[in-house]
Write a protein that holds these residues in place. Structure first.
Motif, PDB file in Angstrom:
ATOM      1  N   ASP A   1      -6.208  26.617  49.429  1.00 28.88           N
ATOM      2  CA  ASP A   1      -6.028  25.163  49.372  1.00 28.88           C
ATOM      3  C   ASP A   1      -5.008  24.758  48.309  1.00 28.88           C
ATOM      4  OD1 ASP A   1      -7.993  24.867  51.364  1.00 28.88           O
ATOM      5  OD2 ASP A   1      -9.591  24.820  49.849  1.00 28.88           O
ATOM      6  N   GLY A   2      -3.925  25.525  48.214  1.00 26.65           N
ATOM      7  CA  GLY A   2      -2.857  25.214  47.270  1.00 26.65           C
ATOM      8  C   GLY A   2      -3.137  25.604  45.832  1.00 26.65           C
ATOM      9  N   THR A   3      -4.280  26.246  45.562  1.00 26.45           N
ATOM     10  CA  THR A   3      -4.632  26.658  44.208  1.00 26.45           C
ATOM     11  C   THR A   3      -4.614  28.175  44.120  1.00 26.45           C
ATOM     12  OG1 THR A   3      -6.066  24.726  43.932  1.00 26.45           O
ATOM     13  CG2 THR A   3      -6.441  26.566  42.433  1.00 26.45           C
ATOM     14  N   LEU A   4      -3.958  28.711  43.092  1.00 26.62           N
ATOM     15  CA  LEU A   4      -3.942  30.151  42.875  1.00 26.62           C
ATOM     16  C   LEU A   4      -5.261  30.553  42.235  1.00 26.62           C
ATOM     17  CD1 LEU A   4      -2.341  32.823  42.958  1.00 26.62           C
ATOM     18  CD2 LEU A   4      -1.537  32.273  40.659  1.00 26.62           C
TER      19      LEU A   4
END
Length: 189
Positions: free
Chosen positions: A54-57
């Motif tokens: 979801d776009g988070t590393l």
């Protein structure tokens, strides 16, 4: 992020869910060790996969938070995230076995008699039968200071073979270290 100080003697295991600050706290401890003792004899084992959700590393290496000095030995595993990317239990188990086989080679290459050992995502190479937790702990016990971090969260509650193996490895690490620091969720790193 936790303001907790990590002891720079003995062995410490830092645990918590994703994004709890385990890697950041380990990097701070590495920096504190190097500031106090220098980088000679430091062994850094990087086992963390880098997964974007979801776009988070999620996860990632210590060098996101600090610079690993050239004088330190830095073994990097380009790790799979078996439970995240494996589309079946069999595929997850195969990815875990591949991680473990390559991590075993890193342990073989790590310097003898380290002054300090820092292990990022310690249970990743222990998700398959290739490396026992005792082998990793035995390596860490050579050093006057060993700091390991590991995921401890909801994904370990499942009954797939990778999760079962990782739960057992985490329990062994908890028993063998001098101190365990448990981080709550909702911070980054």
């Amino acid at each position: 992020m936790s303001n907790r100080q990590v002891p720079l003697t003995g062995s410490t295991l830092i645990v918590g869910p994703s994004q709890a600050g385990k890697t950041r706290l380990t990097a701070r401890a590495l920096d504190a060790w190097i500031d106090r003792n220098g980088a000679a004899g430091v062994a850094v084992l990087e086992f963390a996969p880098e997964v974007e959700r979801d776009g988070t590393l999620l996860g990632g290496r210590l060098d996101r938070f600090t610079t690993i000095p050239d004088d330190a030995w830095h073994g990097i595993l380009d790790a799979h995230a078996p439970r995240t990317v494996g589309e079946s239990e069999a595929e997850a188990a195969a990815l875990a076995a591949d991680n473990a086989a390559r991590a075993a080679r890193l342990l073989d290459a790590a310097p003898d008699d380290p002054a300090a050992v820092f292990v990022n995502d310690a249970t990743i190479p222990l998700q398959a039968e290739v490396i026992t937790p005792h082998r990793l702990v035995a390596y860490c016990e050579q050093a006057p200071c060993a700091i390991l971090n590991a995921y401890e969260g909801e994904s370990l509650g499942t009954d797939d073979p990778v999760s079962r193996r990782e739960r057992l490895a985490l329990a062994t690490l908890r028993k063998r270290v001098n101190e365990t620091i448990s981080l709550p969720s909702a911070t980054r790193g």
